[in-house]
Design a protein around this motif. Structure first.
Motif: not given
Length: 64
Positions: A18, A21-22, A24-26, A28-29
């Motif tokens: 988790k 995921r957080r 990557r959401d914030k 990403g690139d």
């Protein structure tokens, strides 16, 4: 965690999926070509818990 931390890091360690995921959401690139290691350690400890510190030291030392 900030963009600066991501840019500076060669390896990023997270305790749980988790957390990844957080991040990557914030960010990403910014994670492109970053090595990310999931330590599979539940985030159920108090800040600076001695048991947690020992677990993290052992798991991180397996990688670096």
């Amino acid at each position: 965690m900030t963009e600066g931390h991501i840019g500076w890091a060669d390896i990023i360690f997270v305790m749980e999926k988790k957390h990844l995921r957080r991040i990557r959401d914030k960010f990403g690139d910014l994670l492109y070509e970053k090595k990310i290691i999931i330590l599979d350690t539940a985030d159920d400890y108090q800040f600076m818990d001695e048991e947690l510190i020992e677990i993290l030291q052992n798991r991180v030392s397996e990688v670096i």
